[in-house]
Design an enzyme around this catalytic site. Structure first.
Site, PDB file in Angstrom:
ATOM      1  N   HIS A  99      35.731  39.302  35.979  1.00  0.00           N
ATOM      2  CA  HIS A  99      35.100  39.243  34.316  1.00  0.00           C
ATOM      3  C   HIS A  99      33.675  38.960  34.168  1.00  0.00           C
ATOM      4  O   HIS A  99      34.412  36.983  35.285  1.00  0.00           O
ATOM      5  CB  HIS A  99      36.191  39.834  34.000  1.00  0.00           C
ATOM      6  CG  HIS A  99      37.301  40.277  34.193  1.00  0.00           C
ATOM      7  ND1 HIS A  99      38.395  40.285  34.367  1.00  0.00           N
ATOM      8  CD2 HIS A  99      37.514  41.736  33.959  1.00  0.00           C
ATOM      9  CE1 HIS A  99      38.909  40.992  34.911  1.00  0.00           C
ATOM     10  NE2 HIS A  99      38.682  42.601  33.752  1.00  0.00           N
ATOM     11  N   ASP A 103      35.395  34.673  39.170  1.00  0.00           N
ATOM     12  CA  ASP A 103      35.851  35.300  38.786  1.00  0.00           C
ATOM     13  C   ASP A 103      35.593  36.555  38.627  1.00  0.00           C
ATOM     14  O   ASP A 103      34.388  37.404  38.558  1.00  0.00           O
ATOM     15  CB  ASP A 103      37.088  35.131  37.074  1.00  0.00           C
ATOM     16  CG  ASP A 103      37.731  35.273  36.622  1.00  0.00           C
ATOM     17  OD1 ASP A 103      38.671  35.549  36.179  1.00  0.00           O
ATOM     18  OD2 ASP A 103      37.882  37.000  35.906  1.00  0.00           O
ATOM     19  N   ASP A 125      41.207  37.394  40.848  1.00  0.00           N
ATOM     20  CA  ASP A 125      41.029  38.880  40.194  1.00  0.00           C
ATOM     21  C   ASP A 125      40.012  39.751  41.189  1.00  0.00           C
ATOM     22  O   ASP A 125      39.732  40.975  40.818  1.00  0.00           O
ATOM     23  CB  ASP A 125      40.771  39.565  38.644  1.00  0.00           C
ATOM     24  CG  ASP A 125      40.568  38.309  37.971  1.00  0.00           C
ATOM     25  OD1 ASP A 125      39.394  37.845  38.709  1.00  0.00           O
ATOM     26  OD2 ASP A 125      40.196  38.323  36.597  1.00  0.00           O
ATOM     27  N   HIS A 132      36.649  33.080  29.187  1.00  0.00           N
ATOM     28  CA  HIS A 132      36.326  33.641  28.091  1.00  0.00           C
ATOM     29  C   HIS A 132      36.771  33.016  26.498  1.00  0.00           C
ATOM     30  O   HIS A 132      35.526  33.588  25.838  1.00  0.00           O
ATOM     31  CB  HIS A 132      37.465  35.120  28.157  1.00  0.00           C
ATOM     32  CG  HIS A 132      37.188  36.218  29.169  1.00  0.00           C
ATOM     33  ND1 HIS A 132      35.693  36.473  29.748  1.00  0.00           N
ATOM     34  CD2 HIS A 132      38.195  36.238  29.807  1.00  0.00           C
ATOM     35  CE1 HIS A 132      36.165  37.553  30.734  1.00  0.00           C
ATOM     36  NE2 HIS A 132      37.228  37.020  30.923  1.00  0.00           N
TER      37      HIS A 132
END
Length: 346
Positions: free
Chosen positions: A198, A196, A285, A159
């Site tokens: 996200h 991931d 995740d 991120h």
């Protein structure tokens, strides 16, 4: 499989984050690394080595100098200015037209941070630099002939943009490793596959106008999930990078079969690009019941899918560097990491 790990991450241990309107204990904890490392040792995946120290230059190739200075100095400056000693968390964010840089210690976090889920403590910068060294050591292993390496990075990185932290990420480990690789020889190309839950918004931003690094991401659609403002299918790159960014946003509740279908699309794009090496931004995740992904709606992947993911990636017959990103269902995290790595090596 060579595993690169360090205890330097222990210096980054914030007490809390601000999520969905509540101050809560942070999900991204040192326990995650301890659990993964114990699972790797039980499974005898491979030798665990300490990272080499690479210095600041490879990091500067990706992140702005002013941002790096901010990360290194903000905690002490924040305390002197009267900020809460528990952690640096911005109170005012510089959004859209509020774009003037501000150096006041209580204001700067709002310029260099895009959310309230990247708290900074005294040891954050040192831990982030160590994580970058772990990723760089993994990249160097590929350059010296190893087919697989696993970089147990913490804090995670995907991120983090050129001059922004957020989502537990401060330095973009995958981007730093990719930049190091493409600078190793003229014409060297690299692909990054982000699995991931996200979207890797920071990695996309860093390489969006580049054609030497292909970025492919399979993630929860930003129509309902963090980071919300980036990660849509029509984001294909710009300028020289047009066509070198490929997003596969998925609906909530996606299970193994649908996920593997998306993975096959991603792997075909990578095969068409024909890179010299592949970096995996490996978040776990995606696992059913992950507590962070559950905020807004998660996926429903089973433990059985992770070795399949590894096997399909290995079928590209490329050197692969796996870099640890998210994954917060800690009771299953270590086993899921082992399953992916074992699938790669089958």
């Amino acid at each position: 499989m060579i595993i690169v790990a360090s205890d330097a991450h222990l210096q980054h241990n914030p007490p809390h984050e601000f999520l969905d309107g509540a101050l809560i204990p942070i999900y991204e904890t040192p326990e995650r690394v301890a659990i993964i490392r114990a699972a790797l040792e039980r499974a005898a995946i491979g030798p665990i080595v300490e990272p080499r120290v690479f210095g600041i230059e490879p990091v500067r190739m990706v992140h702005d100098d002013t941002y790096l200075t901010y990360l290194e100095t903000i905690y002490n400056r924040w305390i002197v200015a009267g900020g809460a000693p528990e952690a640096v968390i911005p109170g005012t964010l510089a959004v859209r037209w509020m774009s003037q840089p501000h150096d006041h210690p209580l204001a700067a976090p709002g310029y260099y941070t895009f959310d309230t889920c990247a708290p900074i403590v005294a040891g954050t910068y040192a831990a982030a630099r160590a994580a970058a060294d772990i990723a760089l050591t993994g990249a160097e292993l590929l350059l010296t002939g190893h087919r697989f390496a696993y970089a147990l990075c913490r804090p995670p990185g995907h991120h983090a943009g050129r001059d922004l932290c957020g989502g537990y990420c401060f330095l973009n480990n995958a981007a730093i490793a990719a930049e190091y690789l493409v600078r190793s020889a003229p014409g060297f190309t690299c692909a990054i596959l982000d699995i991931d839950f996200h979207h890797g918004n920071g990695t996309q931003q860093i390489f969006y106008e580049r054609s030497d690094v292909l970025f492919v991401s399979i993630h929860a659609s930003p129509s309902y999930q963090y980071p919300f403002f980036l990660g849509y299918a029509d984001e294909r790159g710009a300028g020289a990078g047009e066509g070198y960014n490929f997003n596969l946003p998925l609906d909530m509740g996606v299970a193994d079969r649908e996920y593997l279908t998306a993975l096959d699309q991603a792997l075909q794009a990578i095969a068409d690009f024909s890179p010299r090496v592949l970096i995996i931004s490996a978040g776990f995740d995606t696992f059913a019941g992950d507590p962070v992904a559950a905020h807004g709606g998660g996926f429903a992947l089973s433990a059985a899918v992770y070795p399949q993911i590894g096997r399909r990636i290995a079928a590209l017959h490329l050197p692969v560097l796996v870099i640890q990103e998210g994954g917060y269902a800690i009771e299953a995290l270590g086993d899921n990491v082992v399953a992916l790595l074992q699938g790669l090596e089958e």
